[in-house]
Write an enzyme that holds these catalytic residues in place. Sequence first.
Site, PDB file in Angstrom:
ATOM      1  N   CYS A 140       0.839  -1.220  -0.136  1.00 31.45           N
ATOM      2  CA  CYS A 140      -0.249   0.124   0.045  1.00 31.45           C
ATOM      3  C   CYS A 140       0.803   1.239   0.062  1.00 31.45           C
ATOM      4  CB  CYS A 140      -0.961  -0.095   1.192  1.00 31.45           C
ATOM      5  SG  CYS A 140      -0.201   0.159   2.760  1.00 31.45           S
ATOM      6  N   HIS A 168      -6.041   1.484  -3.284  1.00 30.80           N
ATOM      7  CA  HIS A 168      -4.866   0.982  -2.422  1.00 30.80           C
ATOM      8  C   HIS A 168      -4.536  -0.382  -2.970  1.00 30.80           C
ATOM      9  CE1 HIS A 168      -7.855  -1.646  -0.191  1.00 30.80           C
ATOM     10  NE2 HIS A 168      -8.683  -0.846  -0.956  1.00 30.80           N
ATOM     11  N   HIS A 212      -2.236   1.379   7.064  1.00 29.20           N
ATOM     12  CA  HIS A 212      -2.659   1.130   5.653  1.00 29.20           C
ATOM     13  C   HIS A 212      -2.919   2.584   5.201  1.00 29.20           C
ATOM     14  CE1 HIS A 212      -4.089  -0.974   2.329  1.00 29.20           C
ATOM     15  NE2 HIS A 212      -5.190  -0.309   2.125  1.00 29.20           N
TER      16      HIS A 212
END
Length: 191
Positions: A80, A144, A132
């Site tokens: 990510c 993502h 994240h």
Amino acid sequence: MNTKKLVAGMLLIGLCLVSQAQTSKKSTDSDPDNLAKEYFSQIMGVASTAMANTKLYQFVYEWLGTPYRLGGDTKRGIDCSKFSLAVYENVFNTTIGYNSRNQYANVTPIRKNDLQPGDLVFFKIRSRQITHVGIYLGDDKFAHASSSRGVMVSNLTEAYWRRYYYKGGRPEESKTMTANIDTEDDGENLN
């Protein structure tokens, strides 16, 4: 997702958009930028009127389906934070940091209601720390690299993302130039 189905779906959408452009009398429909916005709008579920930066959506589109790989930074596999870094380097010509926590340190926090396409969205997934990061696309959608499904577009209003959403952020010009280069893994563990 089956690659053949994905390619077939993209071709079908492309043909529909070409057909629509050929039959439409509006001058704006013949503009290639508007056609691209319509195409990416269909793929990503974001209203074409919300798409201010076609380069952003094209870059995300080119990476959709790329598998997840912790520490990866190529189309063979990416995580990510490397995906958000690649977006910023290639679309905005800016460096933002090498992991999600470092990237958060280089942004001005913004409210969810004030998110604009290209802003970063941060999550604390089963952790007290940021684990994240994604790129906001508009209409509550963000791109993502998911550990289970690779590069994809998700919706901030889905229960999972609503539960773990932390904050949005917009990179600061002065901080991005002096980003702390911290290559420690994010330790991501997401859906």
